[in-house]
Design an enzyme around this catalytic site. Structure first.
Site, PDB file in Angstrom:
ATOM      1  N   ASP A   1      13.707  49.427 -27.157  1.00  0.00           N
ATOM      2  CA  ASP A   1      13.355  49.743 -25.701  1.00  0.00           C
ATOM      3  C   ASP A   1      13.978  50.575 -24.897  1.00  0.00           C
ATOM      4  OD1 ASP A   1      11.583  48.984 -23.552  1.00  0.00           O
ATOM      5  OD2 ASP A   1      12.671  47.082 -22.764  1.00  0.00           O
TER       6      ASP A   1
ATOM      7  N   HIS B   1       9.596  58.663 -26.551  1.00  0.00           N
ATOM      8  CA  HIS B   1       9.062  58.114 -27.866  1.00  0.00           C
ATOM      9  C   HIS B   1       9.497  59.010 -29.008  1.00  0.00           C
ATOM     10  CE1 HIS B   1       7.363  54.735 -25.567  1.00  0.00           C
ATOM     11  NE2 HIS B   1       6.368  55.332 -25.396  1.00  0.00           N
TER      12      HIS B   1
ATOM     13  N   LEU C   1      17.293  49.774 -48.804  1.00  0.00           N
ATOM     14  CA  LEU C   1      17.127  48.936 -47.777  1.00  0.00           C
ATOM     15  C   LEU C   1      15.376  48.642 -47.390  1.00  0.00           C
ATOM     16  CD1 LEU C   1      18.448  48.701 -44.191  1.00  0.00           C
ATOM     17  CD2 LEU C   1      16.591  50.308 -44.016  1.00  0.00           C
TER      18      LEU C   1
END
Ligand code: FPP
Length: 244
Positions: free
Chosen positions: A18, A35, A129
């Site tokens: 956020d 973004h 991962l």
């Protein structure tokens, strides 16, 4: 990064990324730029998680509620994610990352669904991962879709247990998150992994997501290590007198 540090890394970290909009606003830039920087922050954090021996990183890229944003921001985000997949897929694949998408693919543009499919299949062999990207995801949606799929699989009501339902949840392939990080200063879960974070440790950071990096990740992991995880039980190492 020492082996000792790796040994104690949380196995699964979930992040609400956020603060992109505020990061851009502070610089008098359109929200889209925030973004865009957010994607770079994500690449940094993926590498940092690999270096620290984390097995799963789950990020909230687009929530089922984000459709309420102005149309141009929604389409900007879709376009950005599509561009990010084509720009970074090879690099992320070389880093040994397996990509998995969780969320409701209905209503997501076909092009993006196809790009997700490619990303998932071309990285399926990677095992350093697993990056779980929550896209058009909501924790309540996840519980409902799991119930629906369990019923469709013929599970009788009396056979439905927490363990059986968990097999149908979107993150059935991963252990529950150990650490949940939310950047951007808000202190709420926003319908992210509701089922999976029953015993997750939460760390809220004021850092805006585009500014998040290794130092902030290490601070969150250090806070995690200060916690006494009891999973509803008691810590046998703690005497009643210490607890009181
Ligand atoms: C929240 O910030 C952020 C989002 C809704 C989008 C996060 C998406 C990315 C970082 C891109 C991910 C890309 C891939 C390829 C997975 P906000 O807009 O709510 O910020 P604000 O609270 O400051 O307004």
């Amino acid at each position: 990064m020492t082996e000792a540090f790796k040994a104690v890394a949380p196995r699964h970290i979930a992040i609400v990324m956020d603060g992109n909009g505020r990061w851009a606003k502070k610089r008098f830039l359109p929200r889209f730029f925030g973004h865009k920087q957010g994607v770079d922050a994500l690449i940094r954090v993926i590498q940092a998680c690999i270096d620290r021996g984390v097995d799963h990183l789950t990020v909230f890229a687009f929530s089922s509620e984000n459709w309420k944003r102005p149309t141009e921001e929604v389409s900007g985000l879709m376009g950005l994610v599509l561009a990010a997949v084509s720009r970074y897929l090879a690099r992320v694949g070389q880093m040994g990352v397996r990509i998995r998408i969780i969320g409701d693919r209905e209503a997501v543009p076909d092009k993006l669904v196809a790009a997700w499919r490619d990303a998932e299949s071309s990285t399926a062999h990677n095992d350093k991962l697993t990056l779980n990207v929550a896209f058009n995801y909501g924790g309540r949606w996840d519980i409902v879709q799991a119930c629906r799929r369990a019923l469709a699989a013929g599970l009788a009501p009396e056979a439905l247990t927490e363990e059986r339902l968990a097999e149908f949840m979107a993150l059935a392939h991963a252990p529950d998150p150990d650490l949940f990080i939310r950047t951007g200063g808000e202190v709420r879960i926003s319908n992210f992994l509701l089922w999976q974070s029953a015993y997750t440790e939460f760390v809220f950071s004021d850092c805006l997501w585009p500014d998040f990096g290794e130092a902030e990740l290490d601070a969150a992991i250090a806070a995690f290590h200060q916690r006494d995880r009891r999973f509803g039980g008691v810590n046998p190492a703690v005497t009643p007198a210490q607890e009181a």
